[in-house]
Design a protein around this motif. Structure first.
Motif, PDB file in Angstrom:
ATOM      1  N   TYR A 297       0.866  -1.175   0.000  1.00 58.77           N
ATOM      2  CA  TYR A 297       0.000   0.000   0.000  1.00 58.77           C
ATOM      3  C   TYR A 297       0.900   1.221   0.000  1.00 58.77           C
ATOM      4  CZ  TYR A 297      -3.753   3.220   1.189  1.00 58.77           C
ATOM      5  OH  TYR A 297      -4.648   4.266   1.173  1.00 58.77           O
ATOM      6  N   THR A 298       1.273   1.668  -1.214  1.00 57.77           N
ATOM      7  CA  THR A 298       2.284   2.713  -1.370  1.00 57.77           C
ATOM      8  C   THR A 298       1.978   3.998  -0.600  1.00 57.77           C
ATOM      9  OG1 THR A 298       2.955   1.823  -3.509  1.00 57.77           O
ATOM     10  CG2 THR A 298       3.504   4.114  -3.083  1.00 57.77           C
ATOM     11  N   PRO A 299       0.713   4.460  -0.500  1.00 53.37           N
ATOM     12  CA  PRO A 299       0.473   5.713   0.221  1.00 53.37           C
ATOM     13  C   PRO A 299       0.984   5.722   1.657  1.00 53.37           C
ATOM     14  CG  PRO A 299      -1.443   5.172  -1.096  1.00 53.37           C
ATOM     15  CD  PRO A 299      -0.516   3.993  -1.190  1.00 53.37           C
ATOM     16  N   VAL A 300       1.003   4.570   2.339  1.00 53.08           N
ATOM     17  CA  VAL A 300       1.459   4.582   3.724  1.00 53.08           C
ATOM     18  C   VAL A 300       2.960   4.831   3.793  1.00 53.08           C
ATOM     19  CG1 VAL A 300       1.973   2.119   4.099  1.00 53.08           C
ATOM     20  CG2 VAL A 300       1.095   3.494   5.972  1.00 53.08           C
ATOM     21  N   TYR A 301       3.714   4.339   2.814  1.00 51.88           N
ATOM     22  CA  TYR A 301       5.149   4.636   2.749  1.00 51.88           C
ATOM     23  C   TYR A 301       5.354   6.135   2.579  1.00 51.88           C
ATOM     24  CZ  TYR A 301       5.773  -0.374   1.528  1.00 51.88           C
ATOM     25  OH  TYR A 301       5.772  -1.748   1.497  1.00 51.88           O
ATOM     26  N   ALA A 302       4.605   6.718   1.650  1.00 55.63           N
ATOM     27  CA  ALA A 302       4.745   8.153   1.389  1.00 55.63           C
ATOM     28  C   ALA A 302       4.372   8.972   2.614  1.00 55.63           C
ATOM     29  CB  ALA A 302       3.863   8.549   0.201  1.00 55.63           C
ATOM     30  N   ALA A 303       3.290   8.587   3.292  1.00 54.74           N
ATOM     31  CA  ALA A 303       2.849   9.339   4.468  1.00 54.74           C
ATOM     32  C   ALA A 303       3.887   9.291   5.578  1.00 54.74           C
ATOM     33  CB  ALA A 303       1.516   8.773   4.964  1.00 54.74           C
ATOM     34  N   LEU A 304       4.486   8.137   5.804  1.00 52.79           N
ATOM     35  CA  LEU A 304       5.487   8.004   6.859  1.00 52.79           C
ATOM     36  C   LEU A 304       6.767   8.754   6.510  1.00 52.79           C
ATOM     37  CD1 LEU A 304       4.912   4.218   7.619  1.00 52.79           C
ATOM     38  CD2 LEU A 304       4.490   6.097   9.215  1.00 52.79           C
TER      39      LEU A 304
END
Length: 315
Positions: free
Chosen positions: A73-80
């Protein structure tokens, strides 16, 4: 901070989706066990606890030193990472590998590694908002207004392979036949589709386990005994494929190193199909790579221990 005597005292999040966590309870427990050897305390946290609405509050109350993200789930990487938290693997690795078409195109453009000719097919009418186009060296990127138009197109390619762009485990991979429509529909509608010619080889592929830029070990998978007679071509261990150790040749190692030179990997699996001439053709990179096959074939290789050591050294 000292090391072999432990007491490094790092606090980390182990990020899973809930379904993945249910399937991998033993592996999660092993993270806790191995983490203690390196002074790392893990907290299991779920993706739905890190939505944009609440992530800042969660981090303010309980900020980790780093995260191991075990979900596609790429968005969680970006958010972190946008909040200054180091992720293993990184957002870039997730972005470039969790979509198989994007990954193949990147490898084709940045290395001389042979790749499977691939067309990415999207259905914009059924999945609005996905307007990024991925080019292809073969038939060309296709976009259709609805699933029916997509199916009409796919009928022109009997014998080809289609797969979900973000699927894993081989369950969303099949060869096209006149009767393919019914079982495929459930995932045709939810994801981009990769269309690829069938590689007429021995029914084998090789997964190379990598930490950072180090080749840790390789495992060969082949279609299980008796399954190829029924038309099965997927060698995934989860689908009954047979696994064994594999020693990479110098030339095969060179192919792997071309890929590792393009990324800042944490831990991944790089998959190659073996063609009819015994040569490697790049297939995909598993960002959230499992270790069951490796532990089965290489019981002397504790890849999670090596990964924790790598992370501590990296930080």
């Amino acid at each position: 901070m000292y090391y072999n005597g432990t007491d490094v005292s790092l606090y980390a999040w182990l990020v899973y989706d809930r379904e993945g966590a249910d399937r991998n309870r033993d592996y999660i427990d092993y993270h806790h066990e191995v983490g203690k050897r390196y002074g790392i305390t893990f907290r299991l946290i779920f993706v739905d606890e890190l939505s944009e609405e609440i992530i800042d509050d969660v981090i303010t109350k309980d900020r980790p030193d780093f995260c191991i993200v075990r979900t596609m789930y790429t968005p969680v990487y970006a958010a972190l990472e946008s909040r200054g938290i180091r992720c293993f693997n990184s957002y870039k690795v997730s972005y470039l590998t969790d979509h198989k078409g994007r990954c193949i195109e990147y490898i084709r453009e940045h290395t001389s590694v042979p790749v499977v000719p691939t067309t990415v097919i999207s259905c914009a009418g059924d999945r609005p908002g996905e307007d990024e186009k991925i080019s292809s060296e073969s038939i060309g990127n296709k976009s259709y207004k609805n699933i029916s138009d997509m199916i009409d197109h796919l009928k022109n390619y009997p014998g080809y392979v289609i797969k979900s762009a973000t699927g894993h485990g081989g369950s969303e991979v099949m060869r096209l036949t006149g009767t393919f429509l019914s079982p495929a529909l459930s995932w045709l509608a939810k994801d981009d589709i990769l269309l690829q010619p069938f590689i007429d080889g021995p029914g084998e592929d090789v997964r190379v386990y990598v930490i950072g830029d180090e080749i840790v070990a390789a495992v060969k998978r082949r279609v299980g005994s008796g399954r190829s007679d029924s038309g099965e071509f997927r060698a995934n261990a989860s689908l009954g494929g047979e696994v064994s150790t594999y020693k990479l040749s110098d030339g095969e190692q060179w192919l792997v190193r071309q890929i590792t030179d393009q990324f800042d990997f944490g831990m991944v699996g790089i998959d190659f199909i073996i063609d009819e001439n015994g040569a490697f053709i790049f297939n995909e990179i598993e960002n959230v790579v499992g270790a069951r096959m490796l532990y089965r074939c290489h019981p002397d290789v504790d890849i999670l221990d090596r990964y924790m050591k790598y992370i501590v050294d990296y930080l």
